[in-house]
Every structure is written in C-alpha cells, then in structure tokens.
Scaffold this active site. Sequence first.
Site, PDB file in Angstrom:
ATOM      1  N   ASP A  91      -0.832 -73.289 -96.452  1.00 51.45           N
ATOM      2  CA  ASP A  91       0.275 -74.061 -95.934  1.00 51.45           C
ATOM      3  C   ASP A  91       0.151 -75.471 -96.508  1.00 51.45           C
ATOM      4  OD1 ASP A  91       1.750 -74.616 -92.624  1.00 51.45           O
ATOM      5  OD2 ASP A  91       2.575 -74.682 -94.650  1.00 51.45           O
ATOM      6  N   SER A  92       1.281 -76.187 -96.535  1.00 46.28           N
ATOM      7  CA  SER A  92       1.355 -77.428 -97.321  1.00 46.28           C
ATOM      8  C   SER A  92       0.854 -78.660 -96.575  1.00 46.28           C
ATOM      9  CB  SER A  92       2.811 -77.663 -97.734  1.00 46.28           C
ATOM     10  OG  SER A  92       3.662 -77.392 -96.619  1.00 46.28           O
ATOM     11  N   GLY A  93       0.701 -78.584 -95.262  1.00 41.23           N
ATOM     12  CA  GLY A  93       0.083 -79.696 -94.529  1.00 41.23           C
ATOM     13  C   GLY A  93       1.000 -80.451 -93.595  1.00 41.23           C
ATOM     14  N   GLY A  94       2.295 -80.463 -93.848  1.00 43.05           N
ATOM     15  CA  GLY A  94       3.206 -81.257 -93.020  1.00 43.05           C
ATOM     16  C   GLY A  94       3.197 -80.834 -91.565  1.00 43.05           C
ATOM     17  N   PHE A  95       3.226 -79.538 -91.340  1.00 40.85           N
ATOM     18  CA  PHE A  95       3.254 -79.033 -89.967  1.00 40.85           C
ATOM     19  C   PHE A  95       1.977 -79.427 -89.225  1.00 40.85           C
ATOM     20  CE2 PHE A  95       4.707 -76.313 -86.607  1.00 40.85           C
ATOM     21  CZ  PHE A  95       3.558 -75.853 -85.999  1.00 40.85           C
ATOM     22  N   ASP A 146       7.223 -79.607 -96.206  1.00 42.55           N
ATOM     23  CA  ASP A 146       8.470 -79.586 -95.445  1.00 42.55           C
ATOM     24  C   ASP A 146       8.290 -80.403 -94.167  1.00 42.55           C
ATOM     25  OD1 ASP A 146       6.603 -77.802 -94.370  1.00 42.55           O
ATOM     26  OD2 ASP A 146       8.171 -76.647 -93.368  1.00 42.55           O
ATOM     27  N   ASP A 266       1.841 -65.132 -90.255  1.00 42.97           N
ATOM     28  CA  ASP A 266       0.503 -65.696 -90.008  1.00 42.97           C
ATOM     29  C   ASP A 266       0.482 -66.212 -88.580  1.00 42.97           C
ATOM     30  OD1 ASP A 266       1.917 -68.477 -90.620  1.00 42.97           O
ATOM     31  OD2 ASP A 266      -0.065 -68.894 -89.726  1.00 42.97           O
TER      32      ASP A 266
HETATM   33  C1  LIG Z   1       2.523 -71.578 -84.363  1.00 45.36           C
HETATM   34  N1  LIG Z   1       3.881 -71.815 -84.749  1.00 45.36           N
HETATM   35  C2  LIG Z   1       4.206 -72.282 -85.960  1.00 45.36           C
HETATM   36  N2  LIG Z   1       5.475 -72.617 -86.310  1.00 45.36           N
HETATM   37  C3  LIG Z   1       5.403 -73.077 -87.587  1.00 45.36           C
HETATM   38  C4  LIG Z   1       6.392 -73.618 -88.426  1.00 45.36           C
HETATM   39  C5  LIG Z   1       6.015 -74.096 -89.684  1.00 45.36           C
HETATM   40  C6  LIG Z   1       6.974 -74.730 -90.569  1.00 45.36           C
HETATM   41  O1  LIG Z   1       8.174 -74.873 -90.258  1.00 45.36           O
HETATM   42  N3  LIG Z   1       6.520 -75.218 -91.764  1.00 45.36           N
HETATM   43  C7  LIG Z   1       5.212 -75.094 -92.147  1.00 45.36           C
HETATM   44  N4  LIG Z   1       4.866 -75.588 -93.348  1.00 45.36           N
HETATM   45  N5  LIG Z   1       4.289 -74.489 -91.373  1.00 45.36           N
HETATM   46  C8  LIG Z   1       4.661 -74.013 -90.123  1.00 45.36           C
HETATM   47  C9  LIG Z   1       3.660 -73.445 -89.273  1.00 45.36           C
HETATM   48  C10 LIG Z   1       2.215 -73.314 -89.697  1.00 45.36           C
HETATM   49  C11 LIG Z   1       1.997 -71.908 -90.212  1.00 45.36           C
HETATM   50  O2  LIG Z   1       0.680 -71.525 -90.124  1.00 45.36           O
HETATM   51  C12 LIG Z   1       4.056 -73.010 -88.009  1.00 45.36           C
HETATM   52  N6  LIG Z   1       3.320 -72.494 -86.972  1.00 45.36           N
END
Ligand SMILES: CNc1nc2cc3c(=O)[nH]c(N)nc3c(CCO)c2[nH]1
Length: 370
Positions: A91-95, A146, A266
């Site tokens: 994953d890119s890190g923003g979240f 994102d 995931d």
């Molecule tokens: C647990 N719920 C969840 N909603 C997500 C929503 C996002 C999202 O919108 N963007 C990114 N980059 N990652 C996300 C992740 C991490 C995934 O492991 C999420 N994880």
Amino acid sequence: MPFPFTLTATEGRARTGVLTTPRGDIRTPAFMPVGTAATVKAMSVDQVKATGADIILGNTYHLMLRPGPERMERLGGLHAFMGWDKPILTDSGGFQVMSLAGISKVKEEAVTFSSHIDGSKHILSPERSIEIQADRIGADISMQLDECVAWPAEEPRARAAMELSARWAARSKAAFGTRETQGLFGIQQGSTFENLRRESSERLIDIGFDGYAIGGLAVGEGHQAMCEVLDYAPDMLPADRPRYLMGVGKPVDLVEAVWRGVDMFDCVLPTRAGRHGQAWTWDGPINLKNARFAEDRTPLDPTIDCPASSQTSKAYLHHLIRADEILGKTLLSWHNIAFYQAVTAAMREAIAHGRFEAWRKDFHARHVSN
Ligand SMILES: CNc1nc2cc3c(=O)[nH]c(N)nc3c(CCO)c2[nH]1
C-alpha cells in the site's frame, strides 16, 4: 506490458481467474494476508505459505519509518529481507498516515507527517511513494498514493479527495513509468457518492493501470452501506483487469464483494482478531477465551489442512489465550489465515462450476445466522 489476468470462469458478476506475475500466479478471488512491518504478525513465512496464500501485503508507511527505504534496498529488498519469494503488493502510505501518524498535512505536492514511532518528520509524495514501493521495497504490485476520506463525508469533501487522488494517480503512473516485471494499481475514490466514483473510475481508466482498487470503504460505513456501493462500483472498473477492495474484511464481506465482482482483498482482521482469541469458522466467529472451550478436545476445523485448524484442541487454544502465551497468538492467526484461504478457494471452486449462488446461500445459512 501489464501482468496477464485470465478469467477462467464467471457466474453473474462473480469471477474466478489468475493474475500472472514474474514471482508467481495469484488465484482470484484472492485474500492477501497483511504483512505490515515485514512480517505477517506472529507467523513465520513458512506458516503463511502453508495456508496457500499466493501474495501478501506490505506497508510503505511502516517500512519507510523502520527499517527505512534505503536500508531496505541495501538489504536486498523486502522479499530477500523477510524470505518471502512470492508476490508482494504494497500500500502507498496515505491511508496509514491518516490512521496512524502524528501531526499530518495533506497538500497538493505531498503528505507531510510525523512518525508515530519517534516523532521524526517525513514527506510522502506520489513520486516518493512509488520510489519506495517499486525501487526500495521491490514490490511486485505498487499502489498509487491516494487520499481516503473518513466516513461519513459531505460530497464537496469527498469530491476534493477524489480529485486529488485522480491527480496523484497521474503523477504515480508517470513516476512508475513502464516496467516489465512490476505492476501499478490505481485507486477509485468517491466515498458513498455514485457520481464521484464514476468520475474517479473514468479518470483512472484514461490513465491506465494494471489493476484497479476500490478505496474509501471499510472506514466505518458498515456492511450494508459497503454493499450498496459495491452494487455499482466494481462494474465501473475494467472487467479484464483485477479489482481489489482495500481493507476488507470479515468472511461475509468477502463473499458479498465477490458476488458483486471483486477479485482481491486484504484485511488485518484474521491476524489481529486471532491474537485476541477470535477464531473464524464456517459456523461463524468464536472466541477461545470463552469458558465453554476449557475441556473441548475437538479442533477448530478438521477439514482445513493446517495444524492450527485440525490438529490442535480448542481446550489447548483456550489455555494458551487465557495464559496470554505467544503460541496462542500464532496458532489462531495461522488458523484464521488458513480459514480465509479456504473461503476464497471454495469461492473459486464454486464459481468455476457455476455453483456460487447456491454456495453463497449455504454460507449465509451456516455462517451468518448463528
Ligand atoms: C480497514 N479498512 C480499510 N479501508 C481502506 C481504504 C484504503 C484506501 O482508500 N486507500 C488505501 N491506499 N488504502 C486503504 C486501506 C489500507 C489497505 O490495507 C484501507 N483499509
């Protein structure tokens, strides 16, 4: 040249197929165990492999803070570092910045934040995130940077985040360039607004990605609202590329999302809940802390080919969790990941034989009603 993605069968909106990467094939529907800080918590790589997982997830946010991108590269990249030779998606890190870091600021240029570990200051731009994922970590599949808005969101706020994410999608793609052995996924945003998700999808398709994620869900909206978005969101994305629903979810979430056209998932739940004593079974979740298991000599699931599932008594698991023994966390994580792999394998099989509608009904009857 994007990774070949072959659909071997479809049933309604559900699909089963194979995403072929240089490090191995990913059978879809696929569940990716989360290996946040270069480990699927409490499990060895061999145990993860034994569950049948074809791919694991890594996190740019955690790995850039510790051990650090340049050190990771000097150590040969994440695969060599942790001894996992199959595909890795990062994953890119923003979240994670928004959910974990200290003070953080989202600007057009980049996200700035302070580490939740030692307060050190960091910058994450679309370009830097791609460099970390593809060049320092060496991910087989990278995610664009994102902005995922919290739920519930007002439409103007959701639009602003969707549009920023679309601009960052273009910058991520430009930074990624064309690579023979690695892929890049775009991320659809737009919260619960159908018009925003359509605009997001159109902009991602114009840019062109190896796969398309559905972001902005599993952020507190609940199963029903998530399914309402999934009633339209997956079909806005190209049918011939993988669709990845980020951060999802409980077994019933996976079933309902596959029914609506999702291919990849995931979630930290099987490992996180496992560490706290929760085991997922075909008859729904149970918690091994419960006294009713104190002398229960039966295994969690004799049909699952995993020692934690079929060769360990609930009584022993009850004892280990009550005693807060490390082995308890390992065995329940192992079982839960094996159970999630059993669920995705059963769905692949059911779709391949045109039996998914019946399988889904049986699953609900057995798993959800209890
Ligand atoms: C647990 N719920 C969840 N909603 C997500 C929503 C996002 C999202 O919108 N963007 C990114 N980059 N990652 C996300 C992740 C991490 C995934 O492991 C999420 N994880």
